[in-house]
Design a protein around this motif. Structure first.
Motif, PDB file in Angstrom:
ATOM      1  N   TYR A   1      38.866 -11.926  59.691  1.00 14.24           N
ATOM      2  CA  TYR A   1      39.137 -13.224  58.590  1.00 14.24           C
ATOM      3  C   TYR A   1      37.542 -13.787  57.540  1.00 14.24           C
ATOM      4  O   TYR A   1      36.242 -13.505  58.679  1.00 14.24           O
ATOM      5  N   ARG A   2      37.749 -13.889  56.977  1.00 18.59           N
ATOM      6  CA  ARG A   2      36.665 -14.706  56.158  1.00 18.59           C
ATOM      7  C   ARG A   2      36.076 -16.130  56.808  1.00 18.59           C
ATOM      8  O   ARG A   2      37.069 -16.464  57.656  1.00 18.59           O
ATOM      9  N   GLN A   3      34.729 -16.259  56.474  1.00 24.51           N
ATOM     10  CA  GLN A   3      34.089 -17.265  57.096  1.00 24.51           C
ATOM     11  C   GLN A   3      33.459 -17.238  59.292  1.00 24.51           C
ATOM     12  O   GLN A   3      33.072 -17.540  59.159  1.00 24.51           O
ATOM     13  N   PHE A   4      34.751 -16.427  58.899  1.00 19.32           N
ATOM     14  CA  PHE A   4      34.507 -16.120  60.674  1.00 19.32           C
ATOM     15  C   PHE A   4      33.749 -15.112  60.986  1.00 19.32           C
ATOM     16  O   PHE A   4      33.739 -14.154  61.097  1.00 19.32           O
ATOM     17  N   ASP A   5      32.388 -15.271  61.270  1.00 23.29           N
ATOM     18  CA  ASP A   5      31.105 -14.147  60.880  1.00 23.29           C
ATOM     19  C   ASP A   5      30.112 -13.961  62.007  1.00 23.29           C
ATOM     20  O   ASP A   5      30.925 -13.183  62.583  1.00 23.29           O
ATOM     21  N   ILE A   6      29.950 -15.518  63.068  1.00 21.58           N
ATOM     22  CA  ILE A   6      28.499 -14.894  63.401  1.00 21.58           C
ATOM     23  C   ILE A   6      28.887 -14.578  64.855  1.00 21.58           C
ATOM     24  O   ILE A   6      29.255 -13.755  65.808  1.00 21.58           O
ATOM     25  N   GLY A   7      30.959 -15.062  64.868  1.00 20.32           N
ATOM     26  CA  GLY A   7      31.149 -15.281  66.523  1.00 20.32           C
ATOM     27  C   GLY A   7      31.697 -13.561  66.667  1.00 20.32           C
ATOM     28  O   GLY A   7      32.597 -13.998  67.756  1.00 20.32           O
ATOM     29  N   THR A   8      31.816 -13.327  65.461  1.00 19.32           N
ATOM     30  CA  THR A   8      33.162 -11.704  65.512  1.00 19.32           C
ATOM     31  C   THR A   8      31.666 -10.625  65.636  1.00 19.32           C
ATOM     32  O   THR A   8      32.596  -9.476  65.027  1.00 19.32           O
ATOM     33  N   ALA A   9      30.684 -11.375  64.744  1.00 23.03           N
ATOM     34  CA  ALA A   9      29.484  -9.895  65.068  1.00 23.03           C
ATOM     35  C   ALA A   9      29.906  -8.591  64.307  1.00 23.03           C
ATOM     36  O   ALA A   9      30.478  -7.827  64.353  1.00 23.03           O
ATOM     37  N   LYS A  10      30.325  -9.400  63.184  1.00 19.79           N
ATOM     38  CA  LYS A  10      30.305  -8.844  61.572  1.00 19.79           C
ATOM     39  C   LYS A  10      29.326  -8.056  61.241  1.00 19.79           C
ATOM     40  O   LYS A  10      27.881  -8.842  61.658  1.00 19.79           O
ATOM     41  N   PRO A  11      29.233  -7.005  61.083  1.00 17.58           N
ATOM     42  CA  PRO A  11      27.945  -6.390  60.185  1.00 17.58           C
ATOM     43  C   PRO A  11      27.322  -6.907  59.297  1.00 17.58           C
ATOM     44  O   PRO A  11      27.752  -7.578  59.091  1.00 17.58           O
ATOM     45  N   THR A  12      25.767  -7.060  59.875  1.00 17.50           N
ATOM     46  CA  THR A  12      24.770  -7.609  58.760  1.00 17.50           C
ATOM     47  C   THR A  12      25.180  -7.139  57.363  1.00 17.50           C
ATOM     48  O   THR A  12      25.864  -6.130  56.929  1.00 17.50           O
ATOM     49  N   GLN A  13      25.153  -7.854  56.039  1.00 16.54           N
ATOM     50  CA  GLN A  13      24.800  -7.388  54.562  1.00 16.54           C
ATOM     51  C   GLN A  13      24.241  -5.999  54.010  1.00 16.54           C
ATOM     52  O   GLN A  13      24.661  -5.249  53.464  1.00 16.54           O
TER      53      GLN A  13
ATOM     54  N   ALA B   1      44.819 -23.142  62.445  1.00 14.99           N
ATOM     55  CA  ALA B   1      44.700 -21.945  61.806  1.00 14.99           C
ATOM     56  C   ALA B   1      44.362 -20.388  62.837  1.00 14.99           C
ATOM     57  O   ALA B   1      43.381 -21.090  63.893  1.00 14.99           O
ATOM     58  N   PRO B   2      45.329 -19.502  62.690  1.00 13.40           N
ATOM     59  CA  PRO B   2      45.550 -18.361  63.354  1.00 13.40           C
ATOM     60  C   PRO B   2      43.711 -18.101  63.568  1.00 13.40           C
ATOM     61  O   PRO B   2      43.885 -17.684  65.130  1.00 13.40           O
ATOM     62  N   ALA B   3      42.733 -17.782  62.768  1.00 12.05           N
ATOM     63  CA  ALA B   3      41.764 -17.429  63.183  1.00 12.05           C
ATOM     64  C   ALA B   3      40.704 -18.491  64.339  1.00 12.05           C
ATOM     65  O   ALA B   3      39.839 -17.542  64.943  1.00 12.05           O
ATOM     66  N   TRP B   4      41.415 -19.225  64.739  1.00 12.17           N
ATOM     67  CA  TRP B   4      40.354 -20.025  65.500  1.00 12.17           C
ATOM     68  C   TRP B   4      40.720 -18.872  67.271  1.00 12.17           C
ATOM     69  O   TRP B   4      39.626 -19.067  68.431  1.00 12.17           O
ATOM     70  N   LYS B   5      41.548 -17.791  67.277  1.00 12.15           N
ATOM     71  CA  LYS B   5      42.062 -17.269  68.099  1.00 12.15           C
ATOM     72  C   LYS B   5      40.626 -16.259  68.707  1.00 12.15           C
ATOM     73  O   LYS B   5      41.085 -15.534  69.636  1.00 12.15           O
ATOM     74  N   ALA B   6      40.159 -16.237  68.010  1.00 12.17           N
ATOM     75  CA  ALA B   6      38.819 -14.718  68.223  1.00 12.17           C
ATOM     76  C   ALA B   6      38.698 -15.836  69.010  1.00 12.17           C
ATOM     77  O   ALA B   6      38.359 -16.740  69.673  1.00 12.17           O
ATOM     78  N   SER B   7      37.507 -14.741  70.310  1.00 12.76           N
ATOM     79  CA  SER B   7      37.306 -15.246  71.300  1.00 12.76           C
ATOM     80  C   SER B   7      36.123 -16.189  71.130  1.00 12.76           C
ATOM     81  O   SER B   7      35.335 -15.646  70.105  1.00 12.76           O
ATOM     82  N   GLY B   8      35.971 -16.876  71.902  1.00  9.32           N
ATOM     83  CA  GLY B   8      35.124 -18.078  71.850  1.00  9.32           C
ATOM     84  C   GLY B   8      35.070 -19.321  70.774  1.00  9.32           C
ATOM     85  O   GLY B   8      34.656 -20.068  71.250  1.00  9.32           O
ATOM     86  N   TYR B   9      35.861 -19.525  69.944  1.00  4.88           N
ATOM     87  CA  TYR B   9      35.617 -20.059  68.757  1.00  4.88           C
ATOM     88  C   TYR B   9      36.556 -21.333  69.863  1.00  4.88           C
ATOM     89  O   TYR B   9      35.896 -22.753  68.689  1.00  4.88           O
ATOM     90  N   GLY B  10      37.233 -21.410  70.574  1.00  2.00           N
ATOM     91  CA  GLY B  10      37.937 -22.204  70.703  1.00  2.00           C
ATOM     92  C   GLY B  10      36.900 -23.273  71.940  1.00  2.00           C
ATOM     93  O   GLY B  10      37.251 -24.311  71.775  1.00  2.00           O
ATOM     94  N   ALA B  11      36.920 -22.109  72.654  1.00  2.00           N
ATOM     95  CA  ALA B  11      35.356 -23.072  73.729  1.00  2.00           C
ATOM     96  C   ALA B  11      34.030 -24.229  72.763  1.00  2.00           C
ATOM     97  O   ALA B  11      33.630 -25.009  73.250  1.00  2.00           O
TER      98      ALA B  11
END
Length: 277
Positions: free
Chosen positions: A43-55, A230-240
Motif C-alpha cells: 500500500y502506498r502512503q502506509f510507510d512507517i508502520g509497515t517498516a518499508k525499506p528506506t529510499q 480503506a483496506p490498508a487500515w488493516k495493517a498491524s497497529g494502524y487501527g489502534a
C-alpha cells in the motif's frame, strides 16, 4: 546468470526478526533483487508502520512489491503471485537473483504452488453481511470460524472474517480453495529468520522507533483523507493509532495495543512457518 529454472530463494519469518537487514547484507555481496512478500508494504502512503525499506536501500538494491496499490484497493495472494512472476523475470533479465523477503506466507505459497481460484463474492451481499460480522467480538468470531472453516480459526481477524463470509456466501470453505491447485510453479529454498525469545523485546523497540520516526503523525494525515473502511487500515497497529488520533484511546493504551497486536501477528507467522515449512 540466474534463470527461471533456478531454485527460488525465500527469506521468511516473523515480523521484526531481521529479514530485511539480512537481505540487504547479502545484496552487498552479490547482485540480488528483493521481492517484498509483505501484504502491508504493497500500500502506498502506509510507510512507517509497515517498516518499508528506506529510499537509500531502494536506491542501492532493486525492490519489487512495494507501493504498488492505493490504500483503497484490495489485493490478494493470487494477484501478488501473478505480479511476482513478472518481477522475477524482470530481475533475471537484469542478471539479478530474485530473493523473496517477507512474512506473508500465503503470498509465498501462492507463488511456489499455484492455488485454486478464490470464490468471487457478491459485493452487495458481502456489504450487508459485513454489518453483522464487524460487530463480532474476537471470541465469537473465532467460534464461528472454528465451526465453518476450522483450518483458519487460529489466523488473524481479517482472515477469520474472510473465511466466515466465504462459507456463508458461497457454501465453500476458503481453506479448501487455498489448497494446492497444481504442480509447484518453481522449486524454492527457504531461510527462516527468527531471533527466538528476544523477538518480543525487538517488537517493542521497533514500535518505539516507528513512533519516533513520526508514525502517529503519518496516521493522523492518513485519517484525514481515508475512510475507515480503506483496506490498508488493516495493517498491524494502524487501527489502534487511528483510534488514538481520534481521541478514542490514550497514546499509551494505543502503543500497548500495537505491541500486543504485532506480537500476535508474529506468533501467527511462526505457526505458518512451522506448519508449512
Amino acid at each position: 546468470m540466474p534463470t527461471a529454472s533456478s531454485p527460488l530463494r525465500v527469506i521468511i519469518g516473523p515480523t521484526a526478526g531481521g529479514k530485511s537487514r539480512l537481505a540487504m547484507a547479502l545484496a552487498a555481496e552479490r547482485p540480488l533483487a528483493i521481492l517484498s512478500a509483505d501484504s502491508r508494504q504493497v500500500y502506498r502512503q502506509f510507510d512507517i508502520g509497515t517498516a518499508k525499506p528506506t529510499q537509500s536501500d531502494r536506491a542501492a538494491v532493486r525492490h519489487y512489491g512495494i507501493d504498488i496499490i492505493s490504500p483503497l484497493e484490495r489485493y490478494s495472494a493470487h494477484a501478488w503471485a501473478a505480479d511476482a512472476v513478472t518481477w522475477c523475470a524482470d530481475a533475471e533479465a537484469r542478471a539479478l537473483t530474485p530473493v523473496i523477503v517477507g512474512g506473508t506466507g500465503f503470498y509465498v505459497r501462492a507463488f511456489t504452488s499455484p492455488l485454486d481460484p478464490v470464490p468471487v463474492l457478491d459485493a452487495s451481499a458481502r456489504a450487508r453481511l459485513a454489518t453483522w460480522l464487524d460487530g463480532l467480538d474476537p471470541i465469537t468470531l473465532a467460534r464461528w470460524t472454528t465451526v465453518l472453516d476450522p483450518a483458519r480459526a487460529t489466523l488473524g481477524r481479517t482472515q477469520q472474517l474472510r473465511a466466515v463470509e466465504t462459507v456463508l456466501l458461497t457454501g465453500r470453505r476458503l481453506s479448501d480453495t487455498l489448497g494446492t491447485g497444481g504442480s509447484p510453479r518453481r522449486a524454492a529454498r527457504y531461510l527462516v529468520v527468527d531471533p527466538g525469545e528476544s523477538l518480543g523485546h525487538r517488537i517493542a523497540e521497533r514500535v518505539q522507533a516507528m513512533l519516533s520516526a513520526g508514525w502517529l503523525e503519518e496516521v493522523a494525515a492518513l485519517a484525514a483523507q481515508l475512510t475507515a473502511d480503506a483496506p490498508a487500515w488493516k495493517a498491524s497497529g494502524y487501527g489502534a493509532l487511528r483510534a488514538c488520533v481520534q481521541g478514542k484511546l490514550s497514546r499509551q493504551d494505543a502503543v500497548d495495543r500495537v505491541v500486543i497486536e504485532t506480537r500476535q501477528y508474529a506468533k501467527r507467522q511462526r505457526t505458518w512457518c512451522r506448519h508449512q515449512l
